[in-house]
Design a protein around this motif. Structure first.
Motif, short mmCIF file in Angstrom:
data_model
loop_
_atom_site.label_atom_id
_atom_site.label_comp_id
_atom_site.label_asym_id
_atom_site.label_seq_id
_atom_site.Cartn_x
_atom_site.Cartn_y
_atom_site.Cartn_z
N GLY A 122 0.81 -1.21 0.00
CA GLY A 122 0.00 0.00 0.00
C GLY A 122 0.84 1.26 0.00
N LEU A 123 1.91 1.26 0.79
CA LEU A 123 2.80 2.43 0.83
C LEU A 123 3.59 2.56 -0.47
N ALA A 124 4.02 1.45 -1.04
CA ALA A 124 4.70 1.50 -2.33
C ALA A 124 3.77 2.06 -3.41
N SER A 125 2.51 1.67 -3.34
CA SER A 125 1.51 2.20 -4.26
C SER A 125 1.38 3.71 -4.10
N MET A 126 1.33 4.17 -2.85
CA MET A 126 1.23 5.61 -2.58
C MET A 126 2.41 6.38 -3.17
N VAL A 127 3.61 5.87 -2.94
CA VAL A 127 4.81 6.54 -3.44
C VAL A 127 4.77 6.64 -4.97
N CYS A 128 4.40 5.55 -5.63
CA CYS A 128 4.38 5.54 -7.10
C CYS A 128 3.26 6.41 -7.66
N TRP A 129 2.05 6.26 -7.13
CA TRP A 129 0.90 7.00 -7.66
C TRP A 129 1.04 8.50 -7.41
N CYS A 130 1.32 8.87 -6.16
CA CYS A 130 1.42 10.29 -5.82
C CYS A 130 2.71 10.89 -6.37
N GLY A 131 3.81 10.13 -6.30
CA GLY A 131 5.06 10.60 -6.88
C GLY A 131 4.95 10.78 -8.38
N GLY A 132 4.23 9.86 -9.03
CA GLY A 132 4.01 9.98 -10.46
C GLY A 132 3.24 11.23 -10.83
N MET A 133 2.27 11.60 -10.01
CA MET A 133 1.50 12.82 -10.26
C MET A 133 2.38 14.06 -10.10
N ILE A 134 3.28 14.04 -9.12
CA ILE A 134 4.21 15.17 -8.94
C ILE A 134 5.13 15.29 -10.15
N ILE A 135 5.66 14.15 -10.63
CA ILE A 135 6.51 14.18 -11.83
C ILE A 135 5.72 14.70 -13.03
N ALA A 136 4.46 14.27 -13.13
CA ALA A 136 3.61 14.75 -14.23
C ALA A 136 3.40 16.26 -14.12
N ALA A 137 3.26 16.77 -12.90
CA ALA A 137 3.10 18.22 -12.71
C ALA A 137 4.33 18.96 -13.22
N ILE A 138 5.52 18.40 -12.96
CA ILE A 138 6.76 19.00 -13.48
C ILE A 138 6.74 18.95 -15.01
N THR A 232 -1.70 6.62 2.86
CA THR A 232 -0.86 6.24 3.99
C THR A 232 -1.70 5.75 5.15
N LEU A 233 -2.79 6.46 5.44
CA LEU A 233 -3.69 6.03 6.51
C LEU A 233 -4.29 4.67 6.18
N GLY A 234 -4.65 4.47 4.91
CA GLY A 234 -5.19 3.18 4.51
C GLY A 234 -4.19 2.05 4.68
N ALA A 235 -2.94 2.30 4.25
CA ALA A 235 -1.90 1.27 4.35
C ALA A 235 -1.65 0.89 5.81
N PHE A 236 -1.62 1.89 6.71
CA PHE A 236 -1.38 1.60 8.11
C PHE A 236 -2.61 1.01 8.79
N GLY A 237 -3.76 1.07 8.13
CA GLY A 237 -4.96 0.45 8.66
C GLY A 237 -5.06 -1.04 8.37
N TYR A 238 -4.20 -1.54 7.47
CA TYR A 238 -4.24 -2.96 7.12
C TYR A 238 -3.78 -3.83 8.30
N ARG A 239 -4.48 -4.93 8.51
CA ARG A 239 -4.06 -6.00 9.41
C ARG A 239 -4.33 -7.32 8.71
#
Length: 552
Positions: A122-138, A232-239
């Protein structure tokens, strides 16, 4: 009980906060906290369906009011130009990149997900999805299309794949008594992401728009930050449940051929060697190809078929409308697309839940056979001029498109067991990547061929509907041949126990509820469900508000 408790407290020395061992549930944990965590991630990555809201503003990123058009522009030169505005067709390739890399990432890293656990994924997904949007903004700021493709399309697409499959195996293990409902709750979020994200993006673009900017790069940055917090909240909510856990009072169903539900497990390395895997792959690919074709042409299809009927001018064809009239029907068509999105969401939960009662194979028979009838009758509804019947037909079709995605993880768990279902599901999603190319290509090329042949715009979709019905007929054949697996494919109990030993070494011989899974809608669950429910309700309200014009 004390022995079991010591095993899954997650407090062992040397275990990191992201490690799988750290997220094994403790006594008193409420399993109804897991679906909202999955929804938090899926509602964010589901915005991939709504990215078309950016195409028109980005097509005038330089000209602001009017596109700066270059006659010699092609796909290659568009990647690097800084003086010409991009064409919508150039931007639209990002949609293809999303789903090609979603399926590829899910297939490549599905096995890693099973070992690393849903929190890391979940955290890896967050980094890629949100990081990808930041790169796209650039990429927007520097006007480099290749950077947008790389950021949002490739890196973001990898994030889509990791985020999409991250909750599947976990939810199936938490809800062995309601497999379909559990995956339906999570995966409906992917269908609902655009319903929330698209109007939010429109609001932000209008807020940030200036004389020198269309407001898209700022919107990307803000949405990336909001999504980063939610994911991030979703990923840390996983059990995950301890090995041997089962809901209190629940007994696994008898393993009969009629039920087609196994209690054993097939290893990831063997699943793709079976005929059943490829039959289910074909069923999903054909069902999704037909549905994606409809999604891609929903807006132009409604405009070209009903044209003046949409604004009370039944005698006017699409080509006879003036610019203002075309703008008016485009707004109504946008409401139609939003309504289809709502059917897509509801279908994911409804059909997946129904599959718990009628079985996964019968549910797919329903998708395919009912879909054939609806596609075959759609041209008749169009020629009758019945907007209500036409919209209802395609609403049901899109509900089954979404339902197919939500039901497939449970179908796989029934056939291959739950131990590796997340990774097996990841590999099966290559069917989605394939459908993302096949569906739009078939529909778009048939449409262009029909127009070139002089077929009126109101009739160019007739033949397309019959082709899509034929694709679903092939799906019926593939679904018919799905059978329970032979014993040779299943791992022995000892092999399964050894695979589970790392996370639950002392529990391999224990089975029970361990005081986990109770609670229902307690205070924590109510807060979690409210956090994801409010945005969903807001998205539904906005969609229905826009759709009202369709029947006004």
């Amino acid at each position: 009980m004390s022995t079991a408790s010591e095993t899954y407290t997650g407090g062992s020395v040397g275990v990191g906060i992201l490690d799988k061992e750290r997220i094994i549930a403790r006594p008193g944990f409420n399993r109804w906290l897991v679906p909202p965590a999955a929804l938090a991630i899926h509602l964010c990555i589901g915005m991939a369906y709504g990215f078309s809201v950016f195409w028109l503003p980005l097509s005038r990123a330089i000209g602001i009011d009017q596109p700066v058009v270059c006659a010699d522009l092609n796909v290659f030169t568009a990647l690097f130009t800084t003086t010409c505005d991009w064409r919508v067709s150039d931007l639209g390739w990002m949609y293809t990149l999303f789903f090609v890399f979603l399926g590829s990432a899910a297939a490549i890293w599905g096995g890693w997900l099973e070992r690393a656990g849903p929190r890391k994924a979940g955290l890896a997904s967050m980094v890629c999805w949100c990081g990808g949007m930041i790169i796209a903004a650039i990429g927007i700021i520097t006007h480099q299309l290749w950077l947008m493709w790389l950021g949002a399309g490739v890196i973001g697409g990898i994030g889509l794949g990791l985020g999409y499959i991250s909750p599947v195996s976990t939810l199936i293990k938490w809800f062995p008594d309601r497999r379909g409902m559990a995956t339906g709750m999570a995966i409906m979020g992917f269908g609902g992401g655009a319903m929330i994200g698209a109007p939010l993006a429109n609001f932000l673009m209008n807020t940030f728009r200036t004389e020198d900017s269309v407001g898209v790069w700022q919107t990307f940055v803000v949405m990336a930050l909001l999504y980063a917090v939610a994911m991030t909240l979703g990923a840390f909510g996983y059990r995950i449940p301890p090995s041997g856990w089962r809901p209190e009072g629940w007994t696994p169903p008898a393993n009969t051929n009629k039920a087609m539900i196994t209690t054993r497990h097939v290893h990831l390395r063997d699943a793709h060697k079976t005929t059943q895997f490829w039959l289910i792959w074909a069923v999903l690919m054909l069902n999704v190809s037909a549905g994606i074709g409809v999604i891609g042409m929903a807006s132009p299809m409604l405009q070209e078929i009903f044209a003046g009927d949409l604004i009370g001018l039944p005698d006017l064809s699409f080509n006879e409308l003036d610019a203002s009239q075309k703008t008016a029907i485009a707004g109504i068509a946008a409401g139609f697309a939003g309504l289809l999105s709502l059917f897509n969401i509801v279908g994911r939960f409804f059909w997946a839940s129904l599959s718990d009662y009628i079985g996964r194979k019968n549910t797919y028979y329903t998708f395919l056979l009912l879909g054939i009838v609806l596609y075959a009758l759609a041209p008749t509804a169009a020629h009758m001029g019945s907007q209500l019947l036409f919209v209802l037909m395609f609403g049901i079709i899109l509900s089954m498109y979404g339902g197919g995605f939500a039901t497939i993880p449970a179908y796989l768990a029934d056939i291959f067991g739950t131990q590796f279902v997340g990774a097996i599901h990841g590999r099966l999603l290559t069917a989605w990547s394939t459908a993302g190319i096949v569906g739009p290509v078939v529909v778009n090329y048939i449409r262009e061929f029909q127009l070139a042949a002089g077929i009126p715009r109101a009739q160019v979709y007739d033949f397309t509907m019959y082709i899509l019905a034929g694709m679903l007929a092939l799906g019926v054949v593939a679904n018919f041949f799905v059978r329970p697996l032979a014993d040779k494919w299943f791992k022995s109990d000892a092999e399964v126990a050894s695979l589970q030993a790392k996370t639950a070494a002392s529990q391999t011989e224990q089975t029970g509820s361990f005081g986990i899974g109770k609670g229902g809608l307690d205070a924590k669950a109510a807060i979690a469900w409210t956090a994801v429910g409010v945005p969903i309700l807001w998205g539904i309200w906005v969609t229905l508000e826009k759709t009202a014009a369709l029947f006004g």
